[in-house]
Design an enzyme around this catalytic site. Structure first.
Site, short mmCIF file in Angstrom:
data_model
loop_
_atom_site.label_atom_id
_atom_site.label_comp_id
_atom_site.label_asym_id
_atom_site.label_seq_id
_atom_site.Cartn_x
_atom_site.Cartn_y
_atom_site.Cartn_z
N SER A 27 0.82 -1.21 0.00
CA SER A 27 0.00 0.00 0.00
C SER A 27 0.85 1.26 0.00
CB SER A 27 -0.91 0.02 1.24
OG SER A 27 -1.83 -1.04 1.20
N HIS A 80 -5.64 -9.02 -0.85
CA HIS A 80 -5.55 -9.40 0.55
C HIS A 80 -6.63 -10.42 0.88
CE1 HIS A 80 -4.13 -5.27 -0.03
NE2 HIS A 80 -3.30 -5.48 0.98
N TYR A 82 -8.76 -10.32 3.18
CA TYR A 82 -10.03 -9.70 3.54
C TYR A 82 -10.87 -9.30 2.33
CZ TYR A 82 -7.52 -5.25 2.82
OH TYR A 82 -6.78 -4.22 2.30
N GLU A 83 -10.28 -9.30 1.13
CA GLU A 83 -11.07 -8.98 -0.06
C GLU A 83 -11.99 -10.13 -0.46
OE1 GLU A 83 -8.88 -6.61 -3.15
OE2 GLU A 83 -7.19 -6.95 -1.78
N ALA A 110 3.16 -2.09 3.92
CA ALA A 110 2.94 -1.11 4.97
C ALA A 110 2.54 -1.86 6.23
CB ALA A 110 1.84 -0.13 4.56
N MET A 208 -1.61 -6.76 6.96
CA MET A 208 -2.71 -7.59 6.48
C MET A 208 -2.35 -8.34 5.20
SD MET A 208 -5.82 -4.88 7.15
CE MET A 208 -5.93 -3.99 8.70
N SER A 209 -1.07 -8.61 5.00
CA SER A 209 -0.64 -9.23 3.75
C SER A 209 0.67 -9.97 3.96
CB SER A 209 -0.45 -8.15 2.67
OG SER A 209 0.61 -7.27 3.03
N HIS A 244 -6.67 4.09 6.93
CA HIS A 244 -5.98 3.73 5.69
C HIS A 244 -5.36 4.96 5.03
CE1 HIS A 244 -4.90 1.07 2.48
NE2 HIS A 244 -5.57 1.75 1.58
#
Length: 277
Positions: A27, A80, A82-83, A110, A208-209, A244
């Site tokens: 990100s 990710h 969460y998508e 990030a 988150m990745s 974000h």
């Protein structure tokens, strides 16, 4: 096989290129792809099975070119967990890079720091990870053509590559921390209690990745290095809310140091094995 078709398309669209290093930009870090020499951009949508990101700060294209004297295939954006699309596209993308010629994968992300002395704007080389996603990208039938059913995650983050990152950082006076990266499911940010839990478990940063890509890459034999760009302190460790927009802004501000580090790292790889660049 979808990964093989994607790799063939990459090589067809970038004739004469044979990328050695795959680079995944997190990100707010996608601008680094614009610095590639003679870059050829391929939208993910044009590559079979590739992910199409839905999150701001992830452009969704592959750029093939030279950086630091090395041929690289740069993923400008990722998907990710969460998508909600699962891991199939992620596996296809990483395996396509392998089949296109890459032997090394460099992951950037990030992340929030869990150490107050490593604040926003700092870089952190990833030494190990905690998979807190509740899922593993290798779940399901194993493809033996890529790797064993039960791949080892010992030294998943290659110590030799990390040593190169540290050497370059020292030469360029870049403050490079080291630490364990925890992958948290998202898309909500962590609660203060979850931050305390991750600190107890030994994490130094959270995002988150990144962990799924590392697992897939190690399964298919790629060496992996990783660098987290610290965009904030974890909730409860600093002042103010985390969102974000803050993540994107802080990542962009640190991108210059990250670019210098990556270019120097690739130059060092080129010096060590120029015949394969």
């Amino acid at each position: 096989m979808t990964a093989a078709r994607a790799a063939a398309d990459i090589l067809h669209r970038a004739p004469g290129r044979r990328p050695r290093v795959g680079l995944v930009l997190g990100s707010g870090l996608g601008g680094i792809a614009d610095r590639l020499e003679d870059g050829i951009a391929i939208p993910y949508a044009d590559l079979p099975g590739f992910p199409v990101p839905s999150v701001a700060g992830h452009a969704g294209r592959l750029v093939v070119g030279r950086l630091g004297g090395v041929e690289v295939a740069c993923m400008q954006g990722r998907v990710h967990a969460y998508e909600g699309a699962g891991f199939d596209a992620l596996k296809t993308a990483i395996r396509a890079l392998k089949l296109a010629g890459c032997d090394t994968l460099v992951l950037t992300a990030a992340a929030g720091s869990l150490r107050t002395e490593v604040g926003p704007g700092r870089l952190m080389a990833i030494t190990d990870h905690l998979n807190l996603l509740g899922a593993n990208p290798l779940t399901g039938p194993n493809d033996e053509s890529f790797g064993d059913r039960f791949p080892s995650m010992t030294d998943a983050w290659d110590p030799g590559l990390r040593a190169l990152l540290k050497e370059v950082a020292a030469e360029q006076a870049i403050a490079l921390a080291e630490g364990v990266y925890a992958a948290y499911p998202g898309p909500s940010f962590e609660t203060p209690a979850e931050v305390r839990m991750m600190k107890i478990l030994g994490a130094d940063a959270v995002g988150m990745s990144t962990v799924p890509e590392c697992i897939v890459a190690r399964h298919c034999g790629l060496r992996v290095a990783g660098c987290a760009v610290i965009t904030n302190l974890g909730v409860g460790l600093g002042d103010g809310p985390v969102d974000h927009h803050q993540t994107l802004a802080a990542a962009s501000a640190a991108a210059a140091d990250l670019e210098k580090l990556l270019v120097g790292f690739l130059e060092r790889l080129h010096e060590k094995d120029g015949s394969r660049s």
